[in-house]
Write an enzyme that holds these catalytic residues in place. Structure first.
Site, PDB file in Angstrom:
ATOM      1  N   LEU A 147       0.696  43.413   7.729  1.00  0.00           N
ATOM      2  CA  LEU A 147      -0.558  43.908   7.169  1.00  0.00           C
ATOM      3  C   LEU A 147      -0.606  45.431   7.159  1.00  0.00           C
ATOM      4  O   LEU A 147       0.120  46.086   7.925  1.00  0.00           O
ATOM      5  CB  LEU A 147      -1.739  43.399   8.020  1.00  0.00           C
ATOM      6  CG  LEU A 147      -1.966  41.893   8.076  1.00  0.00           C
ATOM      7  CD1 LEU A 147      -3.152  41.582   8.997  1.00  0.00           C
ATOM      8  CD2 LEU A 147      -2.200  41.323   6.682  1.00  0.00           C
ATOM      9  N   SER A 205       5.247  51.632   8.818  1.00  0.00           N
ATOM     10  CA  SER A 205       5.760  52.997   8.592  1.00  0.00           C
ATOM     11  C   SER A 205       6.091  53.671   9.923  1.00  0.00           C
ATOM     12  O   SER A 205       7.132  54.340  10.047  1.00  0.00           O
ATOM     13  CB  SER A 205       4.730  53.848   7.847  1.00  0.00           C
ATOM     14  OG  SER A 205       4.431  53.268   6.602  1.00  0.00           O
ATOM     15  N   SER A 225      -0.382  47.571  10.453  1.00  0.00           N
ATOM     16  CA  SER A 225       0.339  46.830  11.506  1.00  0.00           C
ATOM     17  C   SER A 225       1.436  47.679  12.141  1.00  0.00           C
ATOM     18  O   SER A 225       1.957  47.330  13.206  1.00  0.00           O
ATOM     19  CB  SER A 225       0.938  45.537  10.939  1.00  0.00           C
ATOM     20  OG  SER A 225       1.848  45.835   9.898  1.00  0.00           O
ATOM     21  N   GLY A 226       1.814  48.774  11.495  1.00  0.00           N
ATOM     22  CA  GLY A 226       2.783  49.677  12.108  1.00  0.00           C
ATOM     23  C   GLY A 226       4.122  49.772  11.396  1.00  0.00           C
ATOM     24  O   GLY A 226       5.083  50.333  11.947  1.00  0.00           O
ATOM     25  N   SER A 257       4.632  43.641   1.504  1.00  0.00           N
ATOM     26  CA  SER A 257       5.399  42.480   1.009  1.00  0.00           C
ATOM     27  C   SER A 257       4.651  41.177   1.308  1.00  0.00           C
ATOM     28  O   SER A 257       5.127  40.353   2.105  1.00  0.00           O
ATOM     29  CB  SER A 257       6.790  42.408   1.642  1.00  0.00           C
ATOM     30  OG  SER A 257       7.291  43.654   1.993  1.00  0.00           O
TER      31      SER A 257
HETATM   32  N1  LIG Z   1       3.634  48.907  18.625  1.00  0.00           N
HETATM   33  C1  LIG Z   1       3.226  49.633  17.586  1.00  0.00           C
HETATM   34  N2  LIG Z   1       4.027  49.722  16.510  1.00  0.00           N
HETATM   35  C2  LIG Z   1       3.630  50.435  15.429  1.00  0.00           C
HETATM   36  N3  LIG Z   1       2.459  51.096  15.338  1.00  0.00           N
HETATM   37  C3  LIG Z   1       1.620  51.036  16.396  1.00  0.00           C
HETATM   38  C4  LIG Z   1       1.973  50.300  17.554  1.00  0.00           C
HETATM   39  N4  LIG Z   1       0.965  50.415  18.451  1.00  0.00           N
HETATM   40  C5  LIG Z   1       0.041  51.195  17.868  1.00  0.00           C
HETATM   41  N5  LIG Z   1       0.413  51.581  16.622  1.00  0.00           N
HETATM   42  C6  LIG Z   1      -0.373  52.439  15.731  1.00  0.00           C
HETATM   43  O1  LIG Z   1      -0.784  51.666  14.598  1.00  0.00           O
HETATM   44  C7  LIG Z   1      -0.848  52.483  13.436  1.00  0.00           C
HETATM   45  C8  LIG Z   1       0.026  51.866  12.358  1.00  0.00           C
HETATM   46  O2  LIG Z   1      -0.051  52.633  11.168  1.00  0.00           O
HETATM   47  P1  LIG Z   1       1.062  52.595  10.051  1.00  0.00           P
HETATM   48  O3  LIG Z   1       0.687  53.633   9.040  1.00  0.00           O
HETATM   49  O4  LIG Z   1       2.417  52.667  10.655  1.00  0.00           O
HETATM   50  O5  LIG Z   1       0.848  51.126   9.437  1.00  0.00           O
HETATM   51  P2  LIG Z   1       1.508  50.487   8.145  1.00  0.00           P
HETATM   52  O6  LIG Z   1       1.851  49.091   8.528  1.00  0.00           O
HETATM   53  O7  LIG Z   1       2.592  51.346   7.625  1.00  0.00           O
HETATM   54  O8  LIG Z   1       0.293  50.433   7.115  1.00  0.00           O
HETATM   55  P3  LIG Z   1       0.302  50.521   5.499  1.00  0.00           P
HETATM   56  O9  LIG Z   1       0.745  49.199   4.989  1.00  0.00           O
HETATM   57  O10 LIG Z   1      -1.117  50.805   5.153  1.00  0.00           O
HETATM   58  O11 LIG Z   1       1.223  51.638   5.093  1.00  0.00           O
HETATM   59  C9  LIG Z   1      -0.410  53.872  13.827  1.00  0.00           C
HETATM   60  O12 LIG Z   1      -1.547  54.654  14.079  1.00  0.00           O
HETATM   61  C10 LIG Z   1       0.379  53.629  15.131  1.00  0.00           C
HETATM   62  O13 LIG Z   1       0.361  54.729  16.003  1.00  0.00           O
HETATM   63 MG   LIG Z   2       2.842  52.381   5.822  1.00  0.00          MG
END
Ligand SMILES: Nc1ncnc2c1ncn2[C@@H]1O[C@H](COP(=O)(O)OP(=O)(O)OP(=O)(O)O)[C@@H](O)[C@H]1O
Ligand SMILES: [Mg+2]
Length: 201
Positions: free
Chosen positions: A34, A40, A37-38, A107
């Site tokens: 999602l 990037s 979810s982290g 995805s």
């Molecule tokens: N275990 C973890 N792994 C990754 N991110 C984490 C974790 N714990 C906390 N976070 C935090 O969650 C957030 C995730 O944001 P990120 O931009 O990486 O999400 P994303 O999945 O890439 O979202 P999008 O699809 O909108 O690009 C960040 O602020 C990060 O610091």
């Molecule tokens: Mg991202």
């Protein structure tokens, strides 16, 4: 659309040769999950760690790709599939030239993820599920999109106005809700070592 007017040229430098020179295997780490979810965060952390030990590595980040190669695409189901197809093909180009490619993209659809994996014959393609509940992703709301989607300002936002089909059988599940960024990164690196993508500590 079928194309009958092209004949592919065979690359004279095979992937194996490139892998030997690089000192590691090509791989695709496809991180799905999602928004928030982290994906990037993990992708760039992994890239840093792999780069430090001498690997040739690239990140294909969903939002970045959408501002260039895929800027003509919308967030309709059809265009999301086309987005996946293009990124899969770009990943294949990188794979063939020996690069470890980390894809960070929501995805959302199972079938598109399956097609991406099939492009690699399953070899060295790892579907990684960044697992984090909608509640926490929405609480993080890193980009403010969940709030806007709830207000109806962003249409087709994944898990609000559009489906996210959870992976049923991913190669790796990362608990990005409870575990630290450091721990989940270590888990991925361990998996790569176990599969001999690279050697060393
Ligand atoms: N275990 C973890 N792994 C990754 N991110 C984490 C974790 N714990 C906390 N976070 C935090 O969650 C957030 C995730 O944001 P990120 O931009 O990486 O999400 P994303 O999945 O890439 O979202 P999008 O699809 O909108 O690009 C960040 O602020 C990060 O610091
Ligand atoms: Mg991202």
């Amino acid at each position: 659309m079928e194309n009958n007017s092209t004949v592919e040229h065979t690359d004279s430098i095979a992937t194996d040769r490139r892998n030997i020179r690089n000192g590691h295997q090509s791989a695709v780490l496809w991180i799905t999950g999602l928004s928030g979810s982290g994906k990037s965060t993990i992708a760039y952390e992994l890239q840093e760690r792999l780069f430090e030990i001498g690997c040739t590595v690239v990140v294909l980040d969903g939002d970045n790709i959408r501002s260039g190669l895929c800027k003509d695409l919308s967030f309709s189901d059809l265009d999301r599939s086309e987005n996946m197809r293009r990124i899969s093909e770009v990943s294949k180009i990188f794979y063939d030239v020996g690069v470890i490619t980390i894809v960070a993209m929501i995805s959302p659809f199972k079938n598109d993820r399956k097609k991406a994996k099939n492009l690699f014959g399953g070899k060295n393609f790892f579907e990684i599920y960044a697992k984090c509940s909608l509640t926490i992703c929405e609480y993080r709301d890193v980009k403010g999109f969940y709030a806007r989607a709830r207000k109806g300002e962003v249409k087709n936002f994944t898990a609000v106005g559009s489906a996210y089909e959870e992976p049923e059988n991913p190669d790796l599940v990362l608990d990005t809700e409870c575990e630290s960024i450091e721990n989940v990164t270590k888990t991925v690196l361990h998996m790569l070592r176990v599969h001999n993508i690279f050697k060393g500590s």
